[in-house]
Design a protein around this motif. Structure first.
Motif, PDB file in Angstrom:
ATOM      1  N   GLU A 332       0.832  -1.213   0.000  1.00  0.00           N
ATOM      2  CA  GLU A 332       0.000   0.000   0.000  1.00  0.00           C
ATOM      3  C   GLU A 332       0.861   1.255   0.000  1.00  0.00           C
ATOM      4  O   GLU A 332       0.593   2.234  -0.713  1.00  0.00           O
ATOM      5  N   ILE A 333       1.950   1.210   0.811  1.00  0.00           N
ATOM      6  CA  ILE A 333       2.853   2.362   0.869  1.00  0.00           C
ATOM      7  C   ILE A 333       3.504   2.588  -0.492  1.00  0.00           C
ATOM      8  O   ILE A 333       3.630   3.726  -0.968  1.00  0.00           O
ATOM      9  N   GLY A 334       3.901   1.475  -1.140  1.00  0.00           N
ATOM     10  CA  GLY A 334       4.522   1.588  -2.466  1.00  0.00           C
ATOM     11  C   GLY A 334       3.584   2.206  -3.479  1.00  0.00           C
ATOM     12  O   GLY A 334       3.994   3.042  -4.308  1.00  0.00           O
ATOM     13  N   ILE A 335       2.304   1.800  -3.459  1.00  0.00           N
ATOM     14  CA  ILE A 335       1.326   2.351  -4.399  1.00  0.00           C
ATOM     15  C   ILE A 335       1.133   3.843  -4.162  1.00  0.00           C
ATOM     16  O   ILE A 335       1.097   4.635  -5.108  1.00  0.00           O
ATOM     17  N   ARG A 336       1.030   4.237  -2.894  1.00  0.00           N
ATOM     18  CA  ARG A 336       0.848   5.660  -2.582  1.00  0.00           C
ATOM     19  C   ARG A 336       2.046   6.473  -3.026  1.00  0.00           C
ATOM     20  O   ARG A 336       1.918   7.584  -3.550  1.00  0.00           O
ATOM     21  N   ARG A 337       3.242   5.917  -2.827  1.00  0.00           N
ATOM     22  CA  ARG A 337       4.441   6.639  -3.264  1.00  0.00           C
ATOM     23  C   ARG A 337       4.478   6.728  -4.787  1.00  0.00           C
ATOM     24  O   ARG A 337       4.900   7.750  -5.358  1.00  0.00           O
ATOM     25  N   SER A 342       4.334  11.979  -0.991  1.00  0.00           N
ATOM     26  CA  SER A 342       5.695  12.229  -0.512  1.00  0.00           C
ATOM     27  C   SER A 342       5.953  11.438   0.768  1.00  0.00           C
ATOM     28  O   SER A 342       5.040  10.862   1.362  1.00  0.00           O
ATOM     29  N   ARG A 343       7.239  11.449   1.190  1.00  0.00           N
ATOM     30  CA  ARG A 343       7.572  10.771   2.445  1.00  0.00           C
ATOM     31  C   ARG A 343       6.833  11.396   3.630  1.00  0.00           C
ATOM     32  O   ARG A 343       6.397  10.695   4.539  1.00  0.00           O
ATOM     33  N   THR A 348       2.939  11.348   7.933  1.00  0.00           N
ATOM     34  CA  THR A 348       1.766  12.003   8.534  1.00  0.00           C
ATOM     35  C   THR A 348       0.621  11.033   8.717  1.00  0.00           C
ATOM     36  O   THR A 348      -0.069  11.040   9.744  1.00  0.00           O
ATOM     37  N   GLN A 349       0.391  10.165   7.695  1.00  0.00           N
ATOM     38  CA  GLN A 349      -0.708   9.204   7.792  1.00  0.00           C
ATOM     39  C   GLN A 349      -0.523   8.280   8.986  1.00  0.00           C
ATOM     40  O   GLN A 349      -1.469   8.042   9.753  1.00  0.00           O
ATOM     41  N   PHE A 350       0.701   7.774   9.186  1.00  0.00           N
ATOM     42  CA  PHE A 350       0.941   6.870  10.312  1.00  0.00           C
ATOM     43  C   PHE A 350       0.852   7.606  11.647  1.00  0.00           C
ATOM     44  O   PHE A 350       0.363   7.056  12.636  1.00  0.00           O
ATOM     45  N   LEU A 351       1.327   8.864  11.685  1.00  0.00           N
ATOM     46  CA  LEU A 351       1.211   9.633  12.921  1.00  0.00           C
ATOM     47  C   LEU A 351      -0.248   9.930  13.249  1.00  0.00           C
ATOM     48  O   LEU A 351      -0.642   9.962  14.414  1.00  0.00           O
ATOM     49  N   ILE A 429       9.963   4.761   9.605  1.00  0.00           N
ATOM     50  CA  ILE A 429      10.245   3.514   8.873  1.00  0.00           C
ATOM     51  C   ILE A 429       9.362   3.418   7.636  1.00  0.00           C
ATOM     52  O   ILE A 429       9.809   3.053   6.538  1.00  0.00           O
ATOM     53  N   ALA A 430       8.058   3.756   7.782  1.00  0.00           N
ATOM     54  CA  ALA A 430       7.132   3.681   6.648  1.00  0.00           C
ATOM     55  C   ALA A 430       7.512   4.672   5.554  1.00  0.00           C
ATOM     56  O   ALA A 430       7.458   4.350   4.348  1.00  0.00           O
TER      57      ALA A 430
END
Length: 442
Positions: A332-337, A342-343, A348-351, A429-430
């Motif tokens: 999912e992270i790869g698709i969003r990137r 952006s990083r 921000t999403q994980f926070l 990390i994400a």
């Protein structure tokens, strides 16, 4: 739509998709916040209860009390066969009146060995005193009765004012006013009943040496005429006698600022007749009040620190789950990137997810903590009164809780801060995931 809002909504959506995991993850925060609120409310409730009990003695009062010196407390047949003479005498009273600047000086004299009504009887806590004691000791009379008056002293009237526990014991279903009560063999007429006093049983008894709700007050002149100075206690076929001229003296200072200096002066004056103060005790409610405040403040800090450990454990739990979530959601992270995130967007999403978990857990913990605090005060005495639990009923009878705003605010901010703090590392990390490697992740 603003991208930051979209990131926020994505974070909440992820939590909603894994609702059970989100609840379990925030459980540590819930229990931590609830623990802080409950422990502080118990500590604050006990403090307020103690403060009320001490204030009931009068914050501006100093109490001088006669007490058996250590050698008079020996138990044995020889000791029991003699009368122990100790404590304050008239000369002490006169010295206090002459050398101490007090607005009131009130004596009390313990008399009698037994109080009875019919076949019911208890060990006497009868005191001869004067009408001014009512104002000095903050005594309140139940409706329909009265306290001692000057006419009682001049007539040496056989009248008595009884404590609330005496009224419950001897007259549970009737009005005690104008009823008769015996102190040893002397008959007295009850003219008033004291309202319950906070210093009753438990810590209160330890503070003043007895349960004030079991006291009986009679005119000082009557006490001297009918009983003299010797009180005999009979037990197991033997007797022990005490010869005490004055049992207690209440002295009232002009203000709370004058209490401590006056107490020091009283100690010096009392040493004239009692060099080592072995047979007198000086109680200063204002000193006890300040000690309770300091002790409770320290206890609250300690309890809060202990409860905060649960919040740290909850924060570690959030970090572990979010680290596992990073691995689980690598693709999912790869698709969003790949589509332009952006990083900082990923971080921000994980926070947002960890912050939301801790905030929601904090709110649930506040509700749980307040609910349990109210429940402890309302329901625990009733629960402990059930059959099978009455043996431990004293544990909960005096329990009092008081919810404080600062404990709610501090615990919530600490919970939210803990969630964000422990969410930073998984977010970093994400955000550092390589999009090409993430897209190939199975």
């Amino acid at each position: 739509m603003n991208f930051s809002i979209e990131t926020f909504l994505l974070g909440l959506k992820s939590l909603r998709l894994h609702a059970l995991r989100s609840v379990l993850t925030s459980l540590g925060i819930v229990l931590g916040v609830a623990s802080v609120i409950i422990m502080v409310s118990i500590g604050e409730g006990n403090k307020q209860s103690a403060l009320r009990a001490i204030k009931s003695l009068g914050a501006t009062n100093v109490i001088v009390r006669s007490q058996r010196p250590p050698e008079s407390q020996q138990v044995g047949s020889q000791r029991r066969s003699f009368v122990a003479k100790f404590g304050m005498v008239g000369a002490d009273m006169r010295r206090l009146e002459k050398f101490v600047d007090a607005t009131a000086i009130i004596p009390l004299k313990a008399v009698g060995s037994e109080v009875s009504v019919g076949a019911s009887r208890i060990t006497s806590q009868t005191f001869g005193t004067v009408p001014k004691l009512q104002a000095v000791a903050n005594l309140k009379i139940q409706s329909g009765g009265r306290y001692l008056v000057e006419d009682d002293l001049s007539r040496r009237a056989p009248v008595a004012i009884i404590g609330s526990e005496i009224a419950k014991l001897f007259f549970p279903l009737t009005n005690p006013i104008d009823k008769k009560i015996k102190i040893d063999s002397r008959v007295f007429t009850i003219v008033g009943v004291l309202e319950p006093i906070g210093l009753a049983g438990g810590a209160g008894s330890a503070l003043v040496g007895r349960d004030l709700n079991k006291d009986v007050h009679i005119p000082m002149s009557t006490a001297k005429l009918e009983f003299g100075d010797i009180v005999v206690r009979r037990q197991s076929g033997s007797f022990s006698g005490e010869e005490v001229e004055i049992s207690e003296i209440y002295l009232t200072a002009n203000s709370t600022e004058d209490v401590i200096p006056m107490a020091k002066h009283i100690r010096n004056v009392m040493k004239a007749g009692h060099p080592l103060l072995r047979d007198v005790e000086i109680i200063v409610p204002w000193e006890l009040l300040e000690n309770v405040r300091r002790t409770t403040a320290t206890t609250n800090i300690l309890l809060t620190a202990i409860a905060a450990i649960s919040l740290l454990v909850g924060g570690i739990g959030i970090m572990n789950i979010m680290l596992a979530s990073v691995v689980e959601r690598t693709r999912e992270i790869g698709i969003r990137r790949a589509v332009g995130a952006s990083r900082s967007d990923i971080a921000t999403q994980f926070l947002i997810e960890t912050g939301s978990l801790s905030a929601i857990g904090g709110l649930l913990g506040i509700g749980l903590g307040i609910g349990i605090s109210i429940g402890l005060k309302t329901w625990l005495p009733w629960i402990l009164s059930l059959p099978g639990l009455r043996g431990i009923a004293d544990v909960g009878v005096g329990l009092e809780t008081q919810i404080t705003v600062w404990s709610i605010v501090v615990s919530f901010l600490f919970a939210a801060g803990t969630g964000l703090l422990f969410g930073i590392y998984p977010a970093i990390i994400a955000s550092k995931q390589d999009p090409i490697v993430a897209l190939r992740h199975d």
